[in-house]
Design a protein around this motif. Structure first.
Motif, PDB file in Angstrom:
ATOM      1  N   ALA A  14     -24.677  -2.065 -13.751  1.00 32.49           N
ATOM      2  CA  ALA A  14     -24.616  -2.180 -12.239  1.00 32.49           C
ATOM      3  C   ALA A  14     -25.909  -3.391 -11.932  1.00 32.49           C
ATOM      4  CB  ALA A  14     -25.052  -0.960 -11.608  1.00 32.49           C
ATOM      5  N   MET A  59     -20.048  17.682  -5.087  1.00 31.14           N
ATOM      6  CA  MET A  59     -18.771  17.520  -4.780  1.00 31.14           C
ATOM      7  C   MET A  59     -18.267  16.200  -4.961  1.00 31.14           C
ATOM      8  SD  MET A  59     -16.441  18.845  -2.038  1.00 31.14           S
ATOM      9  CE  MET A  59     -14.953  17.976  -1.345  1.00 31.14           C
ATOM     10  N   LEU A  67     -22.318  -5.687  -3.781  1.00 29.52           N
ATOM     11  CA  LEU A  67     -21.696  -6.937  -4.259  1.00 29.52           C
ATOM     12  C   LEU A  67     -20.795  -7.951  -3.182  1.00 29.52           C
ATOM     13  CD1 LEU A  67     -20.342  -5.830  -7.899  1.00 29.52           C
ATOM     14  CD2 LEU A  67     -22.180  -7.399  -7.324  1.00 29.52           C
ATOM     15  N   LEU A  84     -24.606  -4.217   7.247  1.00 30.41           N
ATOM     16  CA  LEU A  84     -23.569  -3.531   6.478  1.00 30.41           C
ATOM     17  C   LEU A  84     -23.866  -2.646   5.720  1.00 30.41           C
ATOM     18  CD1 LEU A  84     -20.446  -4.353   6.032  1.00 30.41           C
ATOM     19  CD2 LEU A  84     -20.995  -5.482   4.073  1.00 30.41           C
ATOM     20  N   LEU A  85     -24.900  -2.895   4.960  1.00 24.85           N
ATOM     21  CA  LEU A  85     -25.352  -2.052   3.539  1.00 24.85           C
ATOM     22  C   LEU A  85     -25.656  -0.880   4.294  1.00 24.85           C
ATOM     23  CD1 LEU A  85     -26.780  -4.350   0.996  1.00 24.85           C
ATOM     24  CD2 LEU A  85     -24.621  -3.131   1.061  1.00 24.85           C
ATOM     25  N   GLN A  88     -17.032  13.412   3.059  1.00 25.72           N
ATOM     26  CA  GLN A  88     -16.655  14.383   2.282  1.00 25.72           C
ATOM     27  C   GLN A  88     -15.247  14.142   1.631  1.00 25.72           C
ATOM     28  OE1 GLN A  88     -17.175  17.971   2.438  1.00 25.72           O
ATOM     29  NE2 GLN A  88     -19.320  17.643   2.869  1.00 25.72           N
ATOM     30  N   TYR A  89     -14.984  14.183   0.403  1.00 26.63           N
ATOM     31  CA  TYR A  89     -13.796  13.788  -0.372  1.00 26.63           C
ATOM     32  C   TYR A  89     -12.933  14.900  -0.302  1.00 26.63           C
ATOM     33  CZ  TYR A  89     -16.797   9.922  -2.069  1.00 26.63           C
ATOM     34  OH  TYR A  89     -17.953   8.911  -1.922  1.00 26.63           O
ATOM     35  N   PHE A 138     -26.065   2.107 -15.254  1.00 29.30           N
ATOM     36  CA  PHE A 138     -27.185   1.508 -14.366  1.00 29.30           C
ATOM     37  C   PHE A 138     -27.350   0.014 -15.186  1.00 29.30           C
ATOM     38  CE2 PHE A 138     -28.516   5.477 -12.669  1.00 29.30           C
ATOM     39  CZ  PHE A 138     -28.605   5.301 -11.400  1.00 29.30           C
ATOM     40  N   MET A 169     -23.146   1.338   5.598  1.00 29.39           N
ATOM     41  CA  MET A 169     -22.468   1.938   4.334  1.00 29.39           C
ATOM     42  C   MET A 169     -23.325   3.175   3.730  1.00 29.39           C
ATOM     43  SD  MET A 169     -19.432   1.311   2.527  1.00 29.39           S
ATOM     44  CE  MET A 169     -19.148  -0.426   2.367  1.00 29.39           C
ATOM     45  N   TRP A 170     -24.500   2.941   3.867  1.00 29.16           N
ATOM     46  CA  TRP A 170     -25.371   3.949   3.393  1.00 29.16           C
ATOM     47  C   TRP A 170     -25.355   5.246   4.232  1.00 29.16           C
ATOM     48  CZ3 TRP A 170     -28.116   5.550  -0.837  1.00 29.16           C
ATOM     49  CH2 TRP A 170     -29.113   6.378  -0.733  1.00 29.16           C
ATOM     50  N   LEU A 212     -21.645   2.225  -3.575  1.00 26.95           N
ATOM     51  CA  LEU A 212     -22.768   1.389  -2.884  1.00 26.95           C
ATOM     52  C   LEU A 212     -22.919   0.015  -3.756  1.00 26.95           C
ATOM     53  CD1 LEU A 212     -24.575   2.452  -0.558  1.00 26.95           C
ATOM     54  CD2 LEU A 212     -26.300   2.682  -2.217  1.00 26.95           C
ATOM     55  N   LEU A 213     -22.980   0.161  -4.821  1.00 27.94           N
ATOM     56  CA  LEU A 213     -22.748  -1.134  -5.822  1.00 27.94           C
ATOM     57  C   LEU A 213     -21.688  -1.995  -5.249  1.00 27.94           C
ATOM     58  CD1 LEU A 213     -23.629  -2.528  -8.196  1.00 27.94           C
ATOM     59  CD2 LEU A 213     -21.976  -1.551  -9.555  1.00 27.94           C
ATOM     60  N   GLY A 237     -28.344 -12.744   6.452  1.00 24.89           N
ATOM     61  CA  GLY A 237     -28.968 -11.662   5.716  1.00 24.89           C
ATOM     62  C   GLY A 237     -29.052 -10.505   6.506  1.00 24.89           C
ATOM     63  N   VAL A 265     -25.370  -6.842 -10.157  1.00 28.10           N
ATOM     64  CA  VAL A 265     -26.245  -7.179  -8.977  1.00 28.10           C
ATOM     65  C   VAL A 265     -26.677  -8.627  -9.266  1.00 28.10           C
ATOM     66  CG1 VAL A 265     -28.120  -6.558  -7.524  1.00 28.10           C
ATOM     67  CG2 VAL A 265     -26.376  -4.934  -8.118  1.00 28.10           C
ATOM     68  N   LEU A 274     -22.136   6.987   3.654  1.00 28.03           N
ATOM     69  CA  LEU A 274     -21.990   7.820   2.323  1.00 28.03           C
ATOM     70  C   LEU A 274     -22.621   9.070   2.499  1.00 28.03           C
ATOM     71  CD1 LEU A 274     -21.960   5.086  -0.390  1.00 28.03           C
ATOM     72  CD2 LEU A 274     -20.157   6.511   0.261  1.00 28.03           C
ATOM     73  N   LEU A 301     -23.234  -9.747  -1.225  1.00 27.85           N
ATOM     74  CA  LEU A 301     -23.829 -10.975  -1.673  1.00 27.85           C
ATOM     75  C   LEU A 301     -22.645 -11.880  -1.579  1.00 27.85           C
ATOM     76  CD1 LEU A 301     -25.326  -9.772  -4.795  1.00 27.85           C
ATOM     77  CD2 LEU A 301     -26.330 -10.833  -3.300  1.00 27.85           C
ATOM     78  N   VAL A 325     -22.683 -13.182   1.988  1.00 28.06           N
ATOM     79  CA  VAL A 325     -23.777 -14.264   2.105  1.00 28.06           C
ATOM     80  C   VAL A 325     -23.587 -15.744   1.690  1.00 28.06           C
ATOM     81  CG1 VAL A 325     -26.077 -14.613   1.357  1.00 28.06           C
ATOM     82  CG2 VAL A 325     -25.676 -12.510   2.245  1.00 28.06           C
ATOM     83  N   PHE A 371     -26.760  -9.655   8.867  1.00 29.24           N
ATOM     84  CA  PHE A 371     -25.252  -9.133   8.924  1.00 29.24           C
ATOM     85  C   PHE A 371     -25.173  -8.145   7.589  1.00 29.24           C
ATOM     86  CE2 PHE A 371     -21.279 -10.007   6.952  1.00 29.24           C
ATOM     87  CZ  PHE A 371     -20.599  -9.223   7.638  1.00 29.24           C
ATOM     88  N   VAL A 372     -25.780  -8.872   6.457  1.00 24.27           N
ATOM     89  CA  VAL A 372     -25.480  -8.095   5.287  1.00 24.27           C
ATOM     90  C   VAL A 372     -26.319  -6.555   5.193  1.00 24.27           C
ATOM     91  CG1 VAL A 372     -25.836  -7.986   2.630  1.00 24.27           C
ATOM     92  CG2 VAL A 372     -24.941  -9.885   3.934  1.00 24.27           C
TER      93      VAL A 372
END
Lengths: 190, 109
Positions: free
Chosen positions: A10, B1, B23, A100-101, A112-113, A7, A104-105, B18-19, A94, A14, A108, B26, B29, A96-97
């Protein structure tokens, strides 16, 4: 312990990324990118990629960023005035991002891996294991990479050469669209 | 899993992904909003780094070394891209006074 390291790294990454976008002076953007790269190298170490960690610090944070700093020092303090020309693009990017997020969320959530390969994790990611992959299975892409670097080096030398028809090495009389013939005709032909 | 045992604690692969997405966003942008060509190159480097993080994460998750090898290749490509991009920028800045990427519109029809 690894949780805390993740954390902290990360958050560093960020914040550095926000700094890259938000700072007005390019040199601060470059230094923010160095912070991002160091944080990412910590994450690589968490993911047991020791060799990628070392390359990240030496090549990226060391060489590429120093190159950026040299160029900024060469060009002097650049000023950025044109942000007023953007009308709605900032909001659009903004949006767009955020989309995108969100995508992605959502992706996720139900992912399934496949079952991981059974690898000896004490050997995984070391210089030895990377070298075995790089010099046996992936020898051909590795050699192609050397050609890529050669082409990039030749291109950079060609772009930054001194013009023969220009003793100053810079712009003598303003714009010079006539230099479209390659720009380096010898003086005898002029 | 999808959790990985790292140093005794369970970390989830999707956190890393997710990180990486944050990135990458960002960086996107930065490319879209900033007007200085140098900062646009820096933002592209940020996006390439985010992609590298994804590759290394999947390499660890699937315990397959090929992701790390591809990350090394992409680092090489990024270094070559930075070299050529900066050479073009220095050449442009030497030839004319550019404050904005919109000033470079000679190729516009």
């Amino acid at each position: 312990m690894a949780l805390a390291v993740f954390f902290v790294a990360a958050a560093m990454a960020v914040l550095g990324g926000i700094g890259v976008v938000a700072f007005h002076q390019p040199i601060r953007s470059v230094l923010s990118l160095v912070v991002v790269m160091l944080a990412l190298s910590i994450l690589y170490l968490l993911l047991s990629a020791q060799f990628v960690f070392a390359v990240q610090i030496i090549v990226y944070a060391g060489a590429v960023m120093v190159l950026f700093l040299f160029v900024i020092a060469l060009l002097g303090p650049a000023r950025e005035l044109g942000r007023g020309r953007l009308r709605f693009q900032g909001w659009l990017s903004g949006l767009f991002v955020v989309v995108l997020l969100g995508l992605m969320w959502a992706m996720l959530q139900g992912v399934q891996y496949r079952q991981p390969d059974k690898t000896d994790l004490s050997f995984f990611g070391t210089v030895q294991s990377i070298a075995v992959g790089l010099f046996t299975t992936y020898l051909y892409p590795f050699e192609l990479t050397s050609i890529l670097l050669l082409v990039a080096a030749i291109g950079a030398i060609y772009l930054s050469r001194k013009r023969i028809d220009d003793p100053e090495g810079g712009p003598a009389e303003g714009l010079r669209p006539a230099a479209g013939m390659g720009g380096n005709l010898p003086p005898s032909e002029k | 899993m999808s959790s990985m045992n790292i140093g005794g604690s369970q970390l989830d692969a999707s956190w890393f992904l997710l990180l990486s997405a944050v990135l990458f966003g960002l960086g996107a942008v930065g490319v879209l909003v900033r007007r200085n060509p140098l900062v646009i190159l820096i933002s592209i480097e940020l996006m390439l780094n985010a992609a590298n993080l994804t590759l290394v994460t999947f390499a660890r998750q699937l315990q397959n070394l090929e992701g790390q090898l591809f990350a090394l290749m992409s680092m090489t490509v990024a270094a070559a891209e930075a070299v050529v991009g900066l050479a073009i920028l220095v050449d442009i800045f030497h030839t004319r006074d550019v404050e904005d990427v919109d000033d470079l519109s000679e190729l516009k029809g």
